[in-house]
Design a protein around this motif. Sequence first.
Motif, PDB file in Angstrom:
ATOM      1  N   TYR A 371       1.746  10.586  -0.343  1.00 13.50           N
ATOM      2  CA  TYR A 371       2.220   9.225  -0.597  1.00 13.50           C
ATOM      3  C   TYR A 371       1.098   8.352  -1.149  1.00 13.50           C
ATOM      4  O   TYR A 371      -0.044   8.462  -0.716  1.00 13.50           O
ATOM      5  CB  TYR A 371       2.786   8.598   0.687  1.00 13.50           C
ATOM      6  CG  TYR A 371       3.998   9.333   1.208  1.00 13.50           C
ATOM      7  CD1 TYR A 371       5.213   9.272   0.536  1.00 13.50           C
ATOM      8  CD2 TYR A 371       3.918  10.105   2.362  1.00 13.50           C
ATOM      9  CE1 TYR A 371       6.321   9.965   1.002  1.00 13.50           C
ATOM     10  CE2 TYR A 371       5.017  10.804   2.833  1.00 13.50           C
ATOM     11  CZ  TYR A 371       6.213  10.723   2.148  1.00 13.50           C
ATOM     12  OH  TYR A 371       7.304  11.423   2.612  1.00 13.50           O
ATOM     13  N   LYS A 372       1.445   7.512  -2.106  1.00 14.32           N
ATOM     14  CA  LYS A 372       0.428   6.678  -2.756  1.00 14.32           C
ATOM     15  C   LYS A 372       0.118   5.418  -1.923  1.00 14.32           C
ATOM     16  O   LYS A 372      -1.019   4.993  -1.831  1.00 14.32           O
ATOM     17  CB  LYS A 372       0.921   6.245  -4.148  1.00 14.32           C
ATOM     18  CG  LYS A 372       1.095   7.407  -5.118  1.00 14.32           C
ATOM     19  CD  LYS A 372      -0.128   7.589  -5.969  1.00 14.32           C
ATOM     20  CE  LYS A 372      -0.130   8.750  -6.920  1.00 14.32           C
ATOM     21  NZ  LYS A 372       0.771   9.842  -6.828  1.00 14.32           N
ATOM     22  N   SER A 373       1.191   4.865  -1.317  1.00 12.78           N
ATOM     23  CA  SER A 373       1.026   3.597  -0.607  1.00 12.78           C
ATOM     24  C   SER A 373       0.266   3.784   0.707  1.00 12.78           C
ATOM     25  O   SER A 373       0.623   4.638   1.524  1.00 12.78           O
ATOM     26  CB  SER A 373       2.419   2.996  -0.337  1.00 12.78           C
ATOM     27  OG  SER A 373       2.341   2.070   0.678  1.00 12.78           O
ATOM     28  N   ARG A 374      -0.757   2.970   0.928  1.00  8.98           N
ATOM     29  CA  ARG A 374      -1.551   3.080   2.152  1.00  8.98           C
ATOM     30  C   ARG A 374      -0.743   2.609   3.359  1.00  8.98           C
ATOM     31  O   ARG A 374      -0.921   3.122   4.464  1.00  8.98           O
ATOM     32  CB  ARG A 374      -2.834   2.247   2.021  1.00  8.98           C
ATOM     33  CG  ARG A 374      -3.857   2.945   1.136  1.00  8.98           C
ATOM     34  CD  ARG A 374      -5.061   2.070   0.900  1.00  8.98           C
ATOM     35  NE  ARG A 374      -5.925   1.993   2.051  1.00  8.98           N
ATOM     36  CZ  ARG A 374      -7.053   1.291   2.065  1.00  8.98           C
ATOM     37  NH1 ARG A 374      -7.417   0.615   0.994  1.00  8.98           N
ATOM     38  NH2 ARG A 374      -7.808   1.263   3.140  1.00  8.98           N
ATOM     39  N   PHE A 378       0.069   4.710   6.688  1.00  9.63           N
ATOM     40  CA  PHE A 378      -0.227   4.171   8.016  1.00  9.63           C
ATOM     41  C   PHE A 378       0.998   4.262   8.925  1.00  9.63           C
ATOM     42  O   PHE A 378       0.907   4.690  10.075  1.00  9.63           O
ATOM     43  CB  PHE A 378      -0.703   2.713   7.886  1.00  9.63           C
ATOM     44  CG  PHE A 378      -0.848   2.011   9.197  1.00  9.63           C
ATOM     45  CD1 PHE A 378      -1.956   2.259  10.009  1.00  9.63           C
ATOM     46  CD2 PHE A 378       0.115   1.116   9.652  1.00  9.63           C
ATOM     47  CE1 PHE A 378      -2.088   1.631  11.245  1.00  9.63           C
ATOM     48  CE2 PHE A 378      -0.019   0.479  10.874  1.00  9.63           C
ATOM     49  CZ  PHE A 378      -1.123   0.740  11.671  1.00  9.63           C
ATOM     50  N   VAL A 379       2.178   3.890   8.348  1.00  7.42           N
ATOM     51  CA  VAL A 379       3.410   3.927   9.145  1.00  7.42           C
ATOM     52  C   VAL A 379       3.723   5.357   9.579  1.00  7.42           C
ATOM     53  O   VAL A 379       4.022   5.621  10.753  1.00  7.42           O
ATOM     54  CB  VAL A 379       4.598   3.320   8.351  1.00  7.42           C
ATOM     55  CG1 VAL A 379       5.917   3.561   9.062  1.00  7.42           C
ATOM     56  CG2 VAL A 379       4.383   1.826   8.144  1.00  7.42           C
TER      57      VAL A 379
END
Lengths: 471, 109
Positions: A371-374, A378-379
């Motif tokens: 996944y690209k989104s940090r 985190f989630v």
Amino acid sequence: MTHPLAILTISYCLGIAFVNYARVGFWFIFSAAILMLILLIFARGKKHVFCFLVLMACFIFGALNLKNTYFLPGNHIFRQVGYQDNMFYNLKGFIANQPEINNEKTSFIFRVQELQERDLSIKSSGKILVNLGFPRSLAYGDSLRLSGKLRRPMKFGSRGNSYRNYLYNQGVYFIMQVKSPLEITELHVNQGYALVSKCLWLRDRIEGIIAQYLAPLPAGILAAMVLGERKNIPRLVNNSMVKSGTVHILVVSGFNVGVVAFSMNLLLKIIRLPRKIRVILAAICLLLYCLITGASNPVVRATVMGVFILFAYLFQRQPDIYNSLAAAALFILIMNPRQLFDVGFALSFASVLSIVCLYPRLRLLLRIQRYKSRILIFVFESLLVSFSAWIGTLGIILYNFGLFTPVTVLANIFIVPLATLITLSGFSLVLCAALFPASASYLGVTTSFLITLLLKINALVVKLPFAYRYI
Amino acid sequence: MFNLTKEEKRVIVFLLILAISGVCLNRMAKASAKVEKFLAVPAGLAKMNINTVTLDELIDSRCISRKLAQTILDYRTLHGDFNCLEGLKDIKGIGKHRYDKLKELFYLE
């Protein structure tokens, strides 16, 4: 062997478990231990045989240690007082923990030194739980003379975890009810350890600071999170957090110990101390924090692990989480092997072990890094940590409390980051109140707001359909 | 100007965020009663309203037994709403010891 200490600890635990369920005499185990030691001397040159014998020796050591705890000294109060003879006893001794005042009643653990029965005064030992039917300002180490009836603890509780067993595991065999203030005499001598007295004094000061800047309920929650002091948490809140599986945030755990180690390291770094001294001082602070918080199982576990990791850092060695965890378990179980059957001990180690074992594997399996989104990473990571801990403790909670809490995984995603923030702001509040009291009130407002938010989220989560079920 | 490490900067920023949020929340609470109410912990989270609580809620709280919950509600139905928590003492089976525990569970609005 990659985790030698872990394997030795498992062997030690098996020894304890074996003796608990099998009827074997102390001297039989002792003979086996002697035989094992002789064999060990002869097998020094043979690598595999030697390893096997070391494991067996650990097994026997565990068995021997547990068996030894069943034998009480001749002058132990358990041997001197008859079973429910309903007689008045006069006892002399000192307070062995921080007394708690709740609902106009005082309770504490009392270390007995002398027992008086009619005109006879005899030397005695052992611990009893004392309940005073009135509030009384007492402190750890205070020497007292008490009069009252002694009774054995009731055997209520579910599935083998009775209150009596709980107290026996703490070394407490009797309860004394003192009804009148005339039945207690203060001898004005302090017999406690000076270091523990100072730590408890500091604990009281911190509690005072928290109570000064927060309303009673948020103060109670923060005191539990920072000091492990749970006496001011309302039962309704506690039960609600049990149902959502987030009650673990109300005890001092590895995270708090990590915060203390990090803060101390940082403070010492600011005053430019060399690394070696910094690490040693941080380790000392961890030990002090352990005493301040009452040295409960999760704190001792986290402290031993923290000290292990700090010393690995000091000697520039790679810390091994399994060995650190095993060292912590071994430390607790050598001091008191009966802790192996304590639910708190089991939950504390099962959750950490489960996170350590399961989380990295799940992370690899689900390929989270793609996944690209940090934020998304985190989630997902929070979800997996929560899920790992839940799976690890599911069996223990189901067996001991008959509670199934599917909502735990979801609740922890919101509650744990918030609890982290609260703990950090709680520590900041205490430090600020001590150093810059003027600014502490603003920190108090933020902390109070975060605690309110946490309680509201918890109440919301518990109301979800199929959030929890008692079985 | 300041020779700070990365961690030191983080700590300073964190403390500033906490303090500034505190000032803002304080200001907002002073200005609006709604915000003040939002910031305070609702009484219902830590205690139950003795005059509106239902049997299911009492049992679900796991703080008192089903029998005692039923007794309290029967008393309320028979005698009307409680005027003070001390009224619990009038219920048969609730002595001083039990009352001390029960008064932590309930509030009166």
